[in-house]
Design an enzyme around this catalytic site. Structure first.
Site, short mmCIF file in Angstrom:
data_model
loop_
_atom_site.label_atom_id
_atom_site.label_comp_id
_atom_site.label_asym_id
_atom_site.label_seq_id
_atom_site.Cartn_x
_atom_site.Cartn_y
_atom_site.Cartn_z
N GLN A 13 38.64 42.07 41.59
CA GLN A 13 38.53 41.37 42.89
C GLN A 13 38.87 42.32 44.04
OE1 GLN A 13 39.62 36.96 43.01
NE2 GLN A 13 41.33 37.84 41.91
N THR A 63 45.51 41.28 34.20
CA THR A 63 45.89 40.16 35.07
C THR A 63 45.76 38.78 34.40
OG1 THR A 63 43.64 40.14 35.96
CG2 THR A 63 45.28 41.35 37.23
N ASP A 103 53.64 38.92 43.22
CA ASP A 103 54.71 37.95 43.49
C ASP A 103 55.34 37.42 42.19
OD1 ASP A 103 52.23 36.83 42.84
OD2 ASP A 103 52.60 34.97 43.93
N TYR A 126 53.47 38.88 31.94
CA TYR A 126 52.73 39.59 32.99
C TYR A 126 53.68 40.09 34.08
CZ TYR A 126 49.89 39.88 37.28
OH TYR A 126 49.33 40.28 38.47
N1 NAP Z 1 44.77 37.94 41.02
C1 NAP Z 1 45.92 37.55 41.57
O1 NAP Z 1 46.13 36.36 41.86
C2 NAP Z 1 47.00 38.55 41.90
C3 NAP Z 1 48.18 38.09 42.50
C4 NAP Z 1 49.18 39.01 42.81
C5 NAP Z 1 48.99 40.35 42.54
N2 NAP Z 1 47.85 40.77 41.95
C6 NAP Z 1 47.72 42.20 41.66
O2 NAP Z 1 46.70 42.72 42.52
C7 NAP Z 1 46.00 43.76 41.84
C8 NAP Z 1 44.51 43.47 41.85
O3 NAP Z 1 44.29 42.22 41.20
P1 NAP Z 1 42.83 41.61 41.02
O4 NAP Z 1 42.93 40.15 41.27
O5 NAP Z 1 41.83 42.43 41.77
O6 NAP Z 1 42.64 41.82 39.45
P2 NAP Z 1 41.30 41.76 38.60
O7 NAP Z 1 40.21 41.11 39.36
O8 NAP Z 1 41.69 41.22 37.27
O9 NAP Z 1 40.93 43.30 38.45
C9 NAP Z 1 41.66 44.16 37.64
C10 NAP Z 1 40.74 45.29 37.22
O10 NAP Z 1 41.46 46.11 36.30
C11 NAP Z 1 40.61 46.38 35.21
N3 NAP Z 1 41.30 46.67 33.98
C12 NAP Z 1 41.92 45.81 33.13
N4 NAP Z 1 42.34 46.45 32.03
C13 NAP Z 1 41.99 47.75 32.20
C14 NAP Z 1 42.12 48.90 31.38
N5 NAP Z 1 42.69 48.86 30.17
N6 NAP Z 1 41.64 50.08 31.85
C15 NAP Z 1 41.03 50.16 33.06
N7 NAP Z 1 40.86 49.10 33.86
C16 NAP Z 1 41.34 47.90 33.43
C17 NAP Z 1 39.81 45.11 35.06
O11 NAP Z 1 38.68 45.34 34.25
P3 NAP Z 1 38.09 44.10 33.37
O12 NAP Z 1 37.62 43.10 34.36
O13 NAP Z 1 37.02 44.76 32.58
O14 NAP Z 1 39.24 43.61 32.55
C18 NAP Z 1 39.48 44.78 36.49
O15 NAP Z 1 38.35 45.46 36.94
C19 NAP Z 1 46.62 43.87 40.46
O16 NAP Z 1 47.62 44.85 40.48
C20 NAP Z 1 47.29 42.52 40.25
O17 NAP Z 1 48.39 42.61 39.36
C21 NAP Z 1 46.83 39.91 41.63
#
Ligand code: NAP
Length: 296
Positions: A13, A63, A103, A126
């Site tokens: 995302q 995630t 968070d 997580y």
């Molecule tokens: N989503 C939320 O509500 C939320 C809230 C607070 C903080 N965050 C943090 O914000 C950041 C971005 O989150 P997001 O929502 O953009 O997450 P996301 O949409 O799940 O994207 C994470 C990316 O990391 C990739 N990934 C997962 N495992 C991997 C691996 N082994 N090697 C390389 N890449 C890998 C995923 O690939 P695949 O899709 O192929 O798995 C995906 O492209 C993260 O640090 C997350 O912890 C997210």
């Protein structure tokens, strides 16, 4: 010479937005799991050394909050050990590191917006793995920013707003939990603010970030329950005539049991980010309105 940027998690995302916003800043190399699997810790150092970037931007993460309870080793590898390896290689080559966190490192008992100094106490796998990743980056890197965010959504992905929009087309009465509160955050806002930082840093990115190294909360301003968030999504829906929902009813979290516990309250206060960088994130509802106008 152009700024060399390595972006990880380009398909996520936040990563997909960063891929667009970072491109004009320099030479951008963007990877996801196909180019570098971050659970293969031993591959990280060589892959990054070969590229020798000035800055590494890491929104990649494991995630899947519920699945992490079943796969703690994989969650730990991607969320704790990979950030450690990235911090080590960044430090070794004099690169800056921008890392994203969550968070969910908090337990939710504070009941008012969390500041960076509040004590973490994760209540699921997580959250624990993300906290350990933060700590590794802090211990190892000299030039790092940890951007902690909350309730991230994109309208191009399966996210809370897109689910609400599809439920509203299937259910006449919708029940949404009102006892979970956070700060809804548009993925594009995160990308734009991260890019703005890097643009201010310019070619002296390592020194610029080193002078500001630390943890920063960056999220949509204010707070909302999931119920309030859903109400706003329905309100901003540009295709309201497709909705069949007639009633939105508040529900309790216990009615929708999940494998992982979640903090009941995890809104973030972003004052430190605003003070240090002079950038003001929009209120969560303004971002949502813009996201729905632009993306649907
Ligand atoms: N989503 C939320 O509500 C939320 C809230 C607070 C903080 N965050 C943090 O914000 C950041 C971005 O989150 P997001 O929502 O953009 O997450 P996301 O949409 O799940 O994207 C994470 C990316 O990391 C990739 N990934 C997962 N495992 C991997 C691996 N082994 N090697 C390389 N890449 C890998 C995923 O690939 P695949 O899709 O192929 O798995 C995906 O492209 C993260 O640090 C997350 O912890 C997210």
């Amino acid at each position: 010479m152009a700024l060399q940027i390595l972006l990880l998690g380009k398909n996520g995302q936040v990563g997909s937005e960063l891929q667009q916003t970072l491109a004009p800043l320099g030479e951008l190399v963007a990877w996801d799991i196909d180019e570098l699997d971050l659970s293969q810790i031993e591959r990280i150092e060589e892959a990054v050394w070969n590229l020798n970037p000035d800055v590494i931007v890491n929104p990649a993460a494991y995630t899947a909050v519920d699945r992490a309870e079943e796969e703690p080793h994989l969650a730990r590898a991607v969320n704790s050990e990979a950030p450690r390896a990235l911090a080590e290689v960044a430090q070794g080559m004099g690169a800056a590191l921008i890392h994203f966190s969550t968070d969910y490192i908090f337990d939710g008992s504070k009941g008012m917006p969390y500041v960076e100094e509040d004590a973490p106490n994760p209540i699921n796998v997580y959250g624990q793995t993300k906290l350990d990743g933060e700590r590794a980056v802090q211990q190892i890197a000299d030039a790092y920013l940890i951007l902690r965010t909350s309730w991230v959504y994109s309208l191009r992905y399966d996210s809370f707003p897109t689910r609400v929009l599809s439920w509203a087309r299937e259910q006449v009465v919708m029940r949404i939990v009102e006892d979970q509160v956070g700060s809804p955050t548009w993925s594009r806002m995160l990308a734009e603010f991260t890019t703005e930082l890097l643009s201010d840093a310019g070619m002296s990115v390592f020194d610029w970030i080193r002078e500001r190294s630390g943890v920063y909360h960056l999220a949509g301003l204010g707070e909302a329950s999931r119920f309030e968030w859903a109400k706003a999504v329905l309100n901003f829906d540009p295709k309201k005539d497709e909705q069949i929902v007639r009633e939105l009813k508040p529900a309790r979290s216990e009615e929708f049991p999940n494998p992982a516990r979640r903090p009941v309250y995890s809104a973030l206060k972003c004052d430190r980010f605003m003070d240090v960088f002079g950038l003001n994130p929009p209120k969560w509802m303004d971002s949502l309105r813009m996201a729905m106008e632009r993306s649907l």
